[in-house]
Motif scaffolding. Structure first.
Motif, PDB file in Angstrom:
ATOM      1  N   VAL A   1      40.621   7.470  51.438  1.00 49.27           N
ATOM      2  CA  VAL A   1      40.708   6.960  52.805  1.00 49.27           C
ATOM      3  C   VAL A   1      41.917   6.031  52.877  1.00 49.27           C
ATOM      4  O   VAL A   1      42.071   5.136  52.051  1.00 49.27           O
ATOM      5  N   LYS A   2      42.768   6.255  53.872  1.00 46.48           N
ATOM      6  CA  LYS A   2      43.933   5.400  54.091  1.00 46.48           C
ATOM      7  C   LYS A   2      43.813   4.818  55.494  1.00 46.48           C
ATOM      8  O   LYS A   2      43.717   5.561  56.470  1.00 46.48           O
ATOM      9  N   LEU A   3      43.784   3.496  55.580  1.00 46.03           N
ATOM     10  CA  LEU A   3      43.612   2.808  56.863  1.00 46.03           C
ATOM     11  C   LEU A   3      44.925   2.173  57.290  1.00 46.03           C
ATOM     12  O   LEU A   3      45.567   1.478  56.501  1.00 46.03           O
ATOM     13  N   ASN A   4      45.301   2.376  58.525  1.00 45.54           N
ATOM     14  CA  ASN A   4      46.489   1.749  59.087  1.00 45.54           C
ATOM     15  C   ASN A   4      46.055   0.432  59.710  1.00 45.54           C
ATOM     16  O   ASN A   4      45.360   0.407  60.719  1.00 45.54           O
TER      17      ASN A   4
ATOM     18  N   GLN B   1      48.065  16.960  68.880  1.00 46.99           N
ATOM     19  CA  GLN B   1      48.171  18.303  68.324  1.00 46.99           C
ATOM     20  C   GLN B   1      46.804  18.872  67.918  1.00 46.99           C
ATOM     21  O   GLN B   1      46.681  20.060  67.685  1.00 46.99           O
ATOM     22  N   ILE B   2      45.812  18.012  67.818  1.00 48.21           N
ATOM     23  CA  ILE B   2      44.484  18.425  67.346  1.00 48.21           C
ATOM     24  C   ILE B   2      43.425  17.763  68.233  1.00 48.21           C
ATOM     25  O   ILE B   2      43.647  16.677  68.761  1.00 48.21           O
ATOM     26  N   SER B   3      42.316  18.427  68.426  1.00 47.85           N
ATOM     27  CA  SER B   3      41.260  17.868  69.262  1.00 47.85           C
ATOM     28  C   SER B   3      40.187  17.208  68.400  1.00 47.85           C
ATOM     29  O   SER B   3      40.133  17.416  67.187  1.00 47.85           O
TER      30      SER B   3
ATOM     31  N   LEU C   1      42.246  10.602  65.316  1.00 46.56           N
ATOM     32  CA  LEU C   1      43.125  11.136  66.356  1.00 46.56           C
ATOM     33  C   LEU C   1      44.249  10.163  66.685  1.00 46.56           C
ATOM     34  O   LEU C   1      45.392  10.573  66.890  1.00 46.56           O
ATOM     35  N   CYS C   2      43.953   8.865  66.683  1.00 45.55           N
ATOM     36  CA  CYS C   2      44.945   7.839  67.013  1.00 45.55           C
ATOM     37  C   CYS C   2      45.831   7.463  65.824  1.00 45.55           C
ATOM     38  O   CYS C   2      46.801   6.732  66.001  1.00 45.55           O
ATOM     39  N   GLY C   3      45.484   7.896  64.632  1.00 44.41           N
ATOM     40  CA  GLY C   3      46.297   7.584  63.468  1.00 44.41           C
ATOM     41  C   GLY C   3      45.943   6.279  62.785  1.00 44.41           C
ATOM     42  O   GLY C   3      46.722   5.762  61.991  1.00 44.41           O
ATOM     43  N   LYS C   4      44.761   5.738  63.054  1.00 45.01           N
ATOM     44  CA  LYS C   4      44.324   4.516  62.382  1.00 45.01           C
ATOM     45  C   LYS C   4      43.658   4.813  61.050  1.00 45.01           C
ATOM     46  O   LYS C   4      43.638   3.977  60.161  1.00 45.01           O
ATOM     47  N   VAL C   5      43.077   6.006  60.909  1.00 41.80           N
ATOM     48  CA  VAL C   5      42.375   6.407  59.691  1.00 41.80           C
ATOM     49  C   VAL C   5      42.904   7.772  59.258  1.00 41.80           C
ATOM     50  O   VAL C   5      43.058   8.664  60.083  1.00 41.80           O
ATOM     51  N   PHE C   6      43.184   7.903  57.959  1.00 45.31           N
ATOM     52  CA  PHE C   6      43.593   9.168  57.380  1.00 45.31           C
ATOM     53  C   PHE C   6      42.610   9.497  56.262  1.00 45.31           C
ATOM     54  O   PHE C   6      42.226   8.612  55.489  1.00 45.31           O
ATOM     55  N   LEU C   7      42.189  10.737  56.175  1.00 44.26           N
ATOM     56  CA  LEU C   7      41.211  11.155  55.180  1.00 44.26           C
ATOM     57  C   LEU C   7      41.799  12.338  54.416  1.00 44.26           C
ATOM     58  O   LEU C   7      42.244  13.318  55.020  1.00 44.26           O
ATOM     59  N   PHE C   8      41.829  12.222  53.089  1.00 45.87           N
ATOM     60  CA  PHE C   8      42.374  13.276  52.224  1.00 45.87           C
ATOM     61  C   PHE C   8      41.348  13.598  51.147  1.00 45.87           C
ATOM     62  O   PHE C   8      40.595  12.727  50.734  1.00 45.87           O
TER      63      PHE C   8
ATOM     64  N   ALA D   1      32.331   2.765  58.444  1.00 43.58           N
ATOM     65  CA  ALA D   1      31.986   3.757  59.464  1.00 43.58           C
ATOM     66  C   ALA D   1      33.170   3.853  60.418  1.00 43.58           C
ATOM     67  O   ALA D   1      33.703   2.842  60.873  1.00 43.58           O
ATOM     68  N   TYR D   2      33.582   5.071  60.694  1.00 47.21           N
ATOM     69  CA  TYR D   2      34.769   5.290  61.516  1.00 47.21           C
ATOM     70  C   TYR D   2      34.469   6.340  62.575  1.00 47.21           C
ATOM     71  O   TYR D   2      33.672   7.248  62.355  1.00 47.21           O
ATOM     72  N   SER D   3      35.135   6.226  63.711  1.00 48.29           N
ATOM     73  CA  SER D   3      34.967   7.222  64.764  1.00 48.29           C
ATOM     74  C   SER D   3      36.024   8.312  64.599  1.00 48.29           C
ATOM     75  O   SER D   3      37.066   8.096  63.980  1.00 48.29           O
ATOM     76  N   TYR D   4      35.742   9.461  65.148  1.00 49.04           N
ATOM     77  CA  TYR D   4      36.682  10.573  65.065  1.00 49.04           C
ATOM     78  C   TYR D   4      37.961  10.259  65.840  1.00 49.04           C
ATOM     79  O   TYR D   4      39.031  10.731  65.485  1.00 49.04           O
ATOM     80  N   SER D   5      37.858   9.435  66.864  1.00 46.99           N
ATOM     81  CA  SER D   5      39.041   9.084  67.644  1.00 46.99           C
ATOM     82  C   SER D   5      40.006   8.213  66.845  1.00 46.99           C
ATOM     83  O   SER D   5      41.196   8.194  67.125  1.00 46.99           O
TER      84      SER D   5
END
Length: 82
Positions: free
Chosen positions: A25-28, A5-7, A70-77, A63-67
């Motif tokens: 930061v929430k990590l799956n 839904q988002i690029s 996108l994949c749902g492994k990292v959430f940032l609030f 350190a996290y990638s933007y992908s």
């Protein structure tokens, strides 16, 4: 195939709003395991962003990638006001 839904370009713009601000930061970790910690978004680079955990004893990756967003492994609030 399910289209996202988002690029990645939109993710980069959203991340820039949090630069030098407190975030949560929430990590799956898989198998319904999540790790949540408070941090400050400390760096924005072309392919990754870095966070500095407020807990100095945190031994995880910062350190996290933007992908990964996108994949749902990292959430940032934005961090909750306390």
């Amino acid at each position: 195939m399910i289209k996202p839904q988002i690029s990645i370009a939109e993710i980069k713009l959203n991340i820039q709003e949090y630069y030098q601000k407190p975030v949560t930061v929430k990590l799956n970790m898989g198998r319904n395991k999540f790790v949540t910690f408070n941090a400050t978004l400390s760096g924005i680079y072309p392919s990754i962003f870095t966070v500095e955990p407020q807990d100095k004893g945190f031994l995880g990756k910062t350190a996290y990638s933007y992908s990964e967003i996108l994949c749902g492994k990292v959430f940032l609030f934005p961090a909750a006001a306390s």
